[in-house]
Design a protein around this motif. Structure first.
Motif, short mmCIF file in Angstrom:
data_model
loop_
_atom_site.label_atom_id
_atom_site.label_comp_id
_atom_site.label_asym_id
_atom_site.label_seq_id
_atom_site.Cartn_x
_atom_site.Cartn_y
_atom_site.Cartn_z
N VAL A 58 30.17 51.00 41.03
CA VAL A 58 30.44 50.33 39.75
C VAL A 58 29.61 49.06 39.61
O VAL A 58 29.02 48.79 38.56
N THR A 59 29.57 48.27 40.68
CA THR A 59 28.83 47.01 40.63
C THR A 59 27.33 47.25 40.47
O THR A 59 26.66 46.57 39.68
N SER A 60 26.81 48.25 41.18
CA SER A 60 25.38 48.57 41.07
C SER A 60 25.05 49.06 39.67
O SER A 60 24.02 48.68 39.09
N ALA A 61 25.94 49.90 39.11
CA ALA A 61 25.71 50.42 37.76
C ALA A 61 25.82 49.32 36.71
O ALA A 61 25.16 49.38 35.67
N THR A 62 26.64 48.31 36.97
CA THR A 62 26.81 47.21 36.01
C THR A 62 25.60 46.29 36.00
O THR A 62 25.07 45.95 34.93
N TYR A 63 25.14 45.89 37.18
CA TYR A 63 24.07 44.88 37.25
C TYR A 63 22.66 45.48 37.26
O TYR A 63 21.70 44.81 36.89
N GLY A 64 22.54 46.73 37.70
CA GLY A 64 21.21 47.31 37.84
C GLY A 64 20.35 47.27 36.59
O GLY A 64 19.19 46.82 36.64
N PRO A 65 20.88 47.71 35.43
CA PRO A 65 20.04 47.73 34.21
C PRO A 65 19.83 46.36 33.57
O PRO A 65 19.04 46.25 32.63
N MET A 66 20.54 45.34 34.03
CA MET A 66 20.50 44.03 33.36
C MET A 66 19.35 43.16 33.86
O MET A 66 18.90 43.27 35.00
N GLU A 67 18.90 42.29 32.97
CA GLU A 67 17.98 41.23 33.37
C GLU A 67 18.76 40.20 34.18
O GLU A 67 19.97 40.03 33.99
N PRO A 68 18.09 39.52 35.11
CA PRO A 68 18.80 38.54 35.95
C PRO A 68 19.64 37.54 35.17
O PRO A 68 20.75 37.18 35.60
N SER A 69 19.15 37.10 34.03
CA SER A 69 19.88 36.10 33.25
C SER A 69 21.14 36.67 32.59
O SER A 69 22.02 35.92 32.15
N GLU A 70 21.24 37.99 32.50
CA GLU A 70 22.37 38.63 31.83
C GLU A 70 23.51 38.98 32.80
O GLU A 70 24.58 39.39 32.35
N ARG A 71 23.28 38.85 34.09
CA ARG A 71 24.26 39.28 35.07
C ARG A 71 25.38 38.25 35.20
O ARG A 71 25.21 37.17 35.75
N ASP A 72 26.54 38.63 34.68
CA ASP A 72 27.70 37.74 34.66
C ASP A 72 28.55 37.99 35.90
O ASP A 72 29.07 39.09 36.10
N PRO A 73 28.73 36.98 36.76
CA PRO A 73 29.53 37.16 37.98
C PRO A 73 30.99 37.48 37.70
O PRO A 73 31.69 37.99 38.58
N ARG A 74 31.46 37.21 36.50
CA ARG A 74 32.85 37.52 36.17
C ARG A 74 33.12 39.03 36.19
O ARG A 74 34.27 39.45 36.35
N SER A 75 32.05 39.83 36.04
CA SER A 75 32.22 41.28 36.12
C SER A 75 32.74 41.69 37.49
O SER A 75 33.47 42.68 37.62
N MET A 76 32.40 40.94 38.51
CA MET A 76 32.87 41.24 39.86
C MET A 76 34.39 41.12 39.95
O MET A 76 35.04 41.92 40.62
N ILE A 77 34.93 40.11 39.29
CA ILE A 77 36.38 39.91 39.31
C ILE A 77 37.08 41.06 38.61
O ILE A 77 38.11 41.56 39.08
N LEU A 78 36.52 41.51 37.49
CA LEU A 78 37.11 42.66 36.79
C LEU A 78 37.10 43.90 37.68
O LEU A 78 38.07 44.67 37.69
N THR A 79 36.04 44.10 38.42
CA THR A 79 35.96 45.26 39.31
C THR A 79 37.04 45.19 40.38
O THR A 79 37.73 46.17 40.66
#
Length: 271
Positions: A58-79
């Motif tokens: 899930v984490t790889s699929a969330t951050y993989g397609p994003m640009e570095p500036s778009e990667r929100d660490p709060r997504s980790m908490i949701l996971t």
């Protein structure tokens, strides 16, 4: 097969003072012996590995397609919140059913009491292994998410992670004695399995339930105290109060105490 005499001999070998009460430590160590050659014993291990890999995916699929500036660490908490609350009822429920089934087929709960072991002592020994499985599951989700995120140069927001893990530990403290209690009380395993699945699905959606409700439900503690939420427009902050934390604490103490106080003296479906 482990017999009451095996436990009695272990107790005699570890202490000669029969007045000192049941040897909980020895009983706990011997609990896994009953699972030898039982294929269902690998189910909790499989669930731990499954959710660990799921967190990575899930984490790889969330951050993989994003640009570095778009990667929100709060997504980790949701996971962690979603997968953790989805996972715990499954792991704890499976472990409780397997450990209880290993005894009830031969009336071991009642028979163990004849060598001086109380029902609560027997339940505590099972709770130790059930709780360990739950803790390993939490660790698998947290570490899997953290490792996958680190590959994309994202790290946990510290305080948010502390709250999420605390809530998952509170769920564990409540669910271990509760599901062990129910496993011993009911012969309707279909009902208990349905309850476990319902709890799992409800827990995974806990962050979408109003906090004033979610913090009073043992299955949704993590969602009720999550500091982040999600809607169609993305992730947003959802502040929590001391009242939310207090509600989780109160329910944890009350439900856990009730599960222990009313722990059955014997299984209702031993034969």
């Amino acid at each position: 097969m482990t017999t009451p005499q095996t436990f009695a001999a272990a107790r005699a070998g570890s202490t000669n003072d029969t007045a000192s009460g049941p040897n909980l430590f020895t009983l706990t160590l011997l609990e896994p012996v009953k699972l030898r050659r039982k294929i269902n014993a690998i189910l909790p291990i499989g669930l731990i590995l499954l959710f660990g890999f799921w967190a990575v995916a899930v984490t790889s699929a969330t951050y993989g397609p994003m640009e570095p500036s778009e990667r929100d660490p709060r997504s980790m908490i949701l996971t962690v919140v979603q997968l953790g609350s989805l996972m715990l009822p499954l792991i704890i429920g499976a472990s409780a059913l397997i450990l209880v089934a290993a005894d009830t087929k031969h009336g071991m709960v009642t028979r163990l009491q004849t060598v001086g072991l109380s029902a609560r002592t027997i339940g505590t020994a099972k709770a130790a292994w059930t709780g360990l499985a739950a803790l390993l599951g939490i660790a698998a989700v947290v570490l899997g998410t953290g490792w996958a995120a680190s590959l994309h140069d994202v790290s946990y927001p510290g305080n948010s992670l502390v709250v999420a893990v605390w809530a998952l530990l509170a769920e564990t403290i409540v669910l271990v004695p509760l599901l062990l209690n129910l496993s011993l009380r009911t012969s309707r395993q279909g009902f208990l399995l349905a309850l476990i699945l319902f709890a799992s699905l409800l827990g995974s959606a806990g962050h979408m339930i109003p906090k004033s409700i979610a913090v009073w439900i043992p299955f949704t503690f993590a969602g009720g105290t999550s500091v982040v939420g999600v809607h169609a427009d993305g992730i947003f902050d959802t502040p929590i109060t001391l009242g939310h934390l207090a509600a989780v604490t109160v329910i944890t103490v009350v439900v856990t105490a009730a599960s222990i106080i009313f722990f059955p003296r014997r299984s209702t479906h031993e034969h």
